[in-house]
Design a protein around this motif. Structure first.
Motif, mmCIF file in Angstrom:
data_model
loop_
_atom_site.group_PDB
_atom_site.id
_atom_site.type_symbol
_atom_site.label_atom_id
_atom_site.label_comp_id
_atom_site.label_asym_id
_atom_site.label_seq_id
_atom_site.Cartn_x
_atom_site.Cartn_y
_atom_site.Cartn_z
ATOM 1 N N GLU A 33 19.876 4.427 4.488
ATOM 2 C CA GLU A 33 20.691 3.225 4.423
ATOM 3 C C GLU A 33 20.105 2.119 5.280
ATOM 4 O O GLU A 33 20.019 0.969 4.855
ATOM 5 C CB GLU A 33 22.114 3.532 4.909
ATOM 6 C CG GLU A 33 23.008 4.120 3.811
ATOM 7 C CD GLU A 33 24.222 4.790 4.423
ATOM 8 O OE1 GLU A 33 24.633 4.404 5.529
ATOM 9 O OE2 GLU A 33 24.747 5.731 3.791
ATOM 10 N N VAL A 34 19.713 2.481 6.503
ATOM 11 C CA VAL A 34 19.173 1.460 7.412
ATOM 12 C C VAL A 34 17.859 0.938 6.848
ATOM 13 O O VAL A 34 17.578 -0.254 6.888
ATOM 14 C CB VAL A 34 18.958 2.049 8.818
ATOM 15 C CG1 VAL A 34 18.288 1.019 9.707
ATOM 16 C CG2 VAL A 34 20.291 2.457 9.400
ATOM 17 N N GLY A 35 17.051 1.836 6.287
ATOM 18 C CA GLY A 35 15.781 1.430 5.688
ATOM 19 C C GLY A 35 14.676 1.380 6.728
ATOM 20 O O GLY A 35 14.880 0.926 7.847
ATOM 21 N N LEU A 36 13.514 1.904 6.346
ATOM 22 C CA LEU A 36 12.376 1.881 7.258
ATOM 23 C C LEU A 36 11.477 0.729 6.849
ATOM 24 O O LEU A 36 11.501 0.317 5.698
ATOM 25 C CB LEU A 36 11.647 3.214 7.187
ATOM 26 C CG LEU A 36 12.497 4.418 7.648
ATOM 27 C CD1 LEU A 36 11.680 5.692 7.499
ATOM 28 C CD2 LEU A 36 12.960 4.256 9.076
ATOM 29 N N PRO A 37 10.632 0.195 7.749
ATOM 30 C CA PRO A 37 10.538 0.545 9.165
ATOM 31 C C PRO A 37 11.693 -0.028 9.982
ATOM 32 O O PRO A 37 12.240 -1.078 9.641
ATOM 33 C CB PRO A 37 9.221 -0.115 9.581
ATOM 34 C CG PRO A 37 8.976 -1.188 8.586
ATOM 35 C CD PRO A 37 9.679 -0.811 7.319
ATOM 36 N N ALA A 38 12.014 0.685 11.046
ATOM 37 C CA ALA A 38 13.098 0.217 11.899
ATOM 38 C C ALA A 38 12.855 0.704 13.320
ATOM 39 O O ALA A 38 12.090 1.631 13.542
ATOM 40 C CB ALA A 38 14.429 0.753 11.393
ATOM 41 N N ARG A 39 13.499 0.067 14.269
ATOM 42 C CA ARG A 39 13.482 0.542 15.652
ATOM 43 C C ARG A 39 14.378 1.769 15.762
ATOM 44 O O ARG A 39 15.413 1.850 15.088
ATOM 45 C CB ARG A 39 14.023 -0.538 16.574
ATOM 46 C CG ARG A 39 13.060 -1.681 16.749
ATOM 47 C CD ARG A 39 12.397 -1.593 18.088
ATOM 48 N NE ARG A 39 11.388 -2.612 18.219
ATOM 49 C CZ ARG A 39 10.276 -2.474 18.923
ATOM 50 N NH1 ARG A 39 10.044 -1.330 19.541
ATOM 51 N NH2 ARG A 39 9.416 -3.436 19.014
ATOM 52 N N LEU A 61 18.479 2.601 14.426
ATOM 53 C CA LEU A 61 18.961 3.797 13.723
ATOM 54 C C LEU A 61 20.121 4.416 14.491
ATOM 55 O O LEU A 61 21.154 4.790 13.909
ATOM 56 C CB LEU A 61 17.829 4.814 13.586
ATOM 57 C CG LEU A 61 16.682 4.411 12.658
ATOM 58 C CD1 LEU A 61 15.560 5.431 12.745
ATOM 59 C CD2 LEU A 61 17.176 4.314 11.230
ATOM 60 N N LEU A 62 19.954 4.514 15.819
ATOM 61 C CA LEU A 62 20.985 5.165 16.624
ATOM 62 C C LEU A 62 22.274 4.338 16.621
ATOM 63 O O LEU A 62 23.377 4.888 16.548
ATOM 64 C CB LEU A 62 20.478 5.364 18.052
ATOM 65 C CG LEU A 62 19.298 6.323 18.164
ATOM 66 C CD1 LEU A 62 18.829 6.423 19.599
ATOM 67 C CD2 LEU A 62 19.702 7.704 17.652
ATOM 68 N N LEU A 63 22.102 3.002 16.693
ATOM 69 C CA LEU A 63 23.278 2.132 16.693
ATOM 70 C C LEU A 63 24.094 2.323 15.422
ATOM 71 O O LEU A 63 25.312 2.457 15.460
ATOM 72 C CB LEU A 63 22.847 0.673 16.813
ATOM 73 C CG LEU A 63 22.735 0.140 18.249
ATOM 74 C CD1 LEU A 63 22.252 -1.298 18.250
ATOM 75 C CD2 LEU A 63 24.094 0.243 18.957
ATOM 76 N N SER A 64 23.367 2.378 14.269
ATOM 77 C CA SER A 64 24.121 2.527 13.029
ATOM 78 C C SER A 64 24.759 3.902 12.945
ATOM 79 O O SER A 64 25.819 4.053 12.344
ATOM 80 C CB SER A 64 23.267 2.268 11.792
ATOM 81 O OG SER A 64 21.950 2.130 12.123
ATOM 82 N N ALA A 65 24.121 4.905 13.553
ATOM 83 C CA ALA A 65 24.732 6.235 13.569
ATOM 84 C C ALA A 65 26.043 6.187 14.335
ATOM 85 O O ALA A 65 27.042 6.776 13.938
ATOM 86 C CB ALA A 65 23.784 7.239 14.214
#
Lengths: 243, 510
Positions: free
Chosen positions: B412-418, B422-426
């Protein structure tokens, strides 16, 4: 400054790493730290070398690849050929030895080849052809010279080159009576020893000889085997044949 | 005779042979282009020559650094170019073309043997008549080496390839470099930026070749000091000293030029095109300067390496120093020996080359278990069949729901990402805490795999959460999320995406 007990423990850890040929300093930070200490700290280096000396082993190379150990035959760490499956008798031991030497001769035909660290590839079929052709050459010269009938090359030449069904069950398997069985056997063993790795992308039964093979063959095995050969030529051989 | 002096006289000139040899370096590429017509994709015209030069360029760009170009990277890079040329063809074909080009440069067809061509060497005899003899020119373009740290194979361009690319002529490195500096300065004065850029590129290639020369010398020194001893006695010290002063000069000159270029950039009335070109050149020069700094470090250490090696190798047994002659010294004599006599030295070679093993100590408990175990089918002696699976995978220690949730989230967040994103959206999605942990562990595994335990499980898990080709890198940014500390890693779907991210980040930074 003398080494503390902690340092001596580190000596042990480093030797432990070196005895696992598949471990890479690139992937293990402790190994990496100790390896650079070995390279920089003379006292530590001497301690490691002395312990290894006591174990009948020596450091052949200390590059980024890790510590590559040369193990003398009397060492507890020495490989025993008879530990390999299906290797019990003299003939089998000879075959494993001959195929090992053949791999080195095929990949590094001249002494200068050992100085070139480009990647070498070998395949079971290529090696079989190489050994077979060498045997043919011996055959031609011996027909003229009428040599004895038990030279080493005949042991290889007697093996059949193709697959031979082994008691006919399951998939087509190689029997120990075929030469390709022994070549594949030695190469698989070398993969276990981290001397080679299989390269399926380049074709069936193609193997890449790793840097470790080049080091072991160039720094230790080649010259030691040559010395053994020279000793036989000098007269050990005569005494053994005609006691 | 008079005819010769007007028509064929050039063949006696000293530089003539060099020019012939320089031209020969292009022949493997030309041959590959010729043979391309006979490939499956031969009907579709790919520009093999351009692809080959692009491959060499890509290899040179990273040569000598920590992450040199691997075979697969070179192939995928070229495949992109091939796809650009003929987008209507299949991806498989693009990859096949790329493979063909890289294989041709490696000379895989001939088992990586050097390219070998016959050349005519003309000379004049004492009586004035023409003499002809045939010589062989042998060279390689690309070679494959094992990267000790990563355990993968990397490509390196030979000196021949670098020179052929630079312009096909054999120059003295230093003089050429000085000439380029001069040219660049002049071109900047005249505003000829296009050429100036080309000159800067060539200057970079020369720096790389220079580093390569030094690397070879030092490697030979470490390997066996005696082979290079005469060189060290006569040429090397002088050469090193000269190189060192030369490098110091270059470092100064290049930063001066850089300043010069920046001046052009900062000037208010600079035309946009000129500004763009000088920015590019400035980036190039910066790269040159990095190369020089690195080289300088090597140079400073060279003498120490020599002294250390001299001390170390003087205590090595003489037998260990020379390379063995396996073919004539061992293999053929062994085969000629009587079988029962040959066993000993042959086995000695196998044992010593194997590098040893750790003896296993039998534990009584294991022994009892083994003795009570049912008999196994005897088949351990077979060479492994490639398609064989090694039993069932271990049951996963992480519940599949958590893995699935983590994979969905990354998707959902999509790569590339910090990693922090990823953790924030989790956290925002109110998922169980394990999801966060799994993501962090997967990213860490991709960043620095440990070989301590259950490798295949870890690889599978990371692949499931982040995708099979995912690549992770750090750029020094710290994570600021409560509960976590360390580098804020960059997670990308593959190496390429990662490098794109890096380029964008670099641009933003500058």
């Amino acid at each position: 400054m003398t080494l503390s007990q902690r340092d001596l423990a580190d000596v042990g850890v480093l030797i432990g790493c070196a005895l696992r040929p598949k471990m890479r300093p690139g992937a293990d930070s402790e190994y990496r730290t100790l390896l650079s200490r070995y390279r920089a700290d003379v006292e530590f280096r001497n301690a490691v070398d002395s312990v290894l000396e006591g174990l009948d082993a020596q450091v052949l190379s200390d590059s980024d690849l890790g510590l590559v150990l040369g193990v003398r035959r009397e060492s507890v760490f020495a490989y025993r050929i008879s530990d390999l499956p299906n290797v019990g008798g003299v003939t089998e031991r000879l075959l494993v030895g001959l195929v090992s030497v053949a791999i080195a001769a095929y990949a590094f035909p001249t002494p200068a080849d050992f100085d070139d660290d480009r990647v070498r590839w070998v395949s079971v079929d290529e090696l079989e052809r190489f050994l077979r052709e060498t045997c043919e050459r011996f055959k031609r010269t011996s027909e003229q010279a009428q040599g004895s009938l038990d030279e080493a090359w005949r042991t290889y030449d007697r093996l059949s080159p193709g697959y031979k069904a082994d008691r006919g069950k399951g998939k087509a398997r190689r029997s120990p009576a075929s030469s390709t069985y022994w070549i594949a056997h030695v190469l698989t063993w070398m993969v276990d020893q981290a001397l080679a790795r299989s390269a399926p992308a380049r074709g069936p039964e193609v193997f890449q000889l790793l840097e470790r093979f080049r080091i072991q063959a160039a720094e230790l095995a080649g010259n030691a085997a040559y010395d053994a050969l020279a000793a036989i030529r000098r007269g050990d051989h005569d005494r053994r044949v005609a006691p | 005779m008079s005819d010769l002096s007007t028509v064929g006289g050039a063949v006696f000139e000293e530089s003539f042979g060099d020019r012939v040899r320089a031209l020969l370096r292009a022949r493997p590429v030309a041959d590959a282009a010729d043979n391309a017509a006979r490939q499956m994709w031969g009907g579709c015209e790919y520009d093999v020559v351009t692809l080959a030069l692009a491959a060499i360029d890509a290899v040179i760009a990273k040569q000598g650094f920590d992450h040199e170009v691997t075979y697969d990277e070179a192939v995928s890079g070229l495949a992109v170019l091939a796809a650009g040329a003929h987008p209507e063809r299949s991806i498989d074909e693009h990859v096949a073309v790329a493979r063909y080009v890289v294989d041709a440069l490696l000379n895989r067809k001939e088992r990586e043997a050097p390219f070998s061509y016959q050349v005519s060497i003309f000379g004049r005899a004492d009586d004035g008549s023409v003499r002809h003899r045939v010589g062989t020119a042998e060279f390689r373009l690309l070679t494959e080496h094992e990267d000790h740290r990563r355990g993968v194979n990397v490509l390196r361009a030979s000196t021949d390839a670098i020179n052929a690319l630079v312009g096909g002529l054999e120059f003295d490195v230093e003089d050429e470099q000085a000439a380029i500096e001069l040219m660049l300065a002049r071109q900047l004065e005249r505003g000829a930026f296009g050429q100036a850029e080309k000159a800067a590129e060539r200057s970079l290639l020369l720096s790389i070749r220079y580093a390569d020369e030094l690397r070879t010398l030092l490697a030979d020194t470490v390997r066996d000091i005696r082979t290079v001893l005469p060189q060290w006695v006569r040429e090397v010290p002088e050469q090193l000293e000269r190189n060192r002063t030369h490098l110091e000069e270059r470092l100064a000159t290049e930063s001066r030029l850089l300043g010069h270029l920046r001046g052009a950039l900062d000037a208010p009335d600079t035309e946009p095109e000129v500004a763009k070109a000088s920015a590019r050149i400035a980036a190039l020069l910066e790269k040159c300067r990095q190369r020089h700094t690195e080289l300088h470090g090597k140079l400073v250490n060279a003498r120490t390496i020599f002294l250390d090696e001299q001390a170390r190798q003087s205590f090595r047994p003489v037998g260990g120093l020379r390379n063995p002659d396996i073919m004539d010294g061992l293999f053929l004599p062994l085969l000629a020996l009587r079988a029962d006599v040959a066993v000993e030295p042959a086995e000695a070679f196998a044992v010593l080359v194997s590098g040893g093993q750790v003896p296993r100590v039998v534990r009584v408990a294991d022994l009892v278990d083994d003795l009570l175990a049912p008999r196994r089918a005897p088949s351990p002696e077979d060479p492994p069949v490639p398609d064989e699976e090694l039993g069932d995978p271990d049951p996963p220690a992480i519940p599949p729901e958590v893995l699935g949730a983590a994979a969905r989230l990354v998707n959902e967040v999509g790569l590339p990402a910090r990693l922090s994103d990823l953790l924030l959206s989790a956290r925002a999605a109110d998922l169980p805490e394990e999801v966060e942990q799994v993501i962090v562990l997967a990213a860490l595994w991709k960043y620095a795999p440990e070989t301590a335990q259950a490798v295949s499980t870890a690889v599978d898990t990371a692949a499931r959460v982040l995708g099979a080709a995912a690549a992770v890198d750090a750029d020094g940014a710290r994570i600021t999320l409560p509960g976590w500390s360390g580098d804020d890693l960059i997670v990308a779907q593959d190496e390429e995406a990662l490098s794109r991210w890096a380029t964008v980040a670099d641009r933003d930074a500058s």
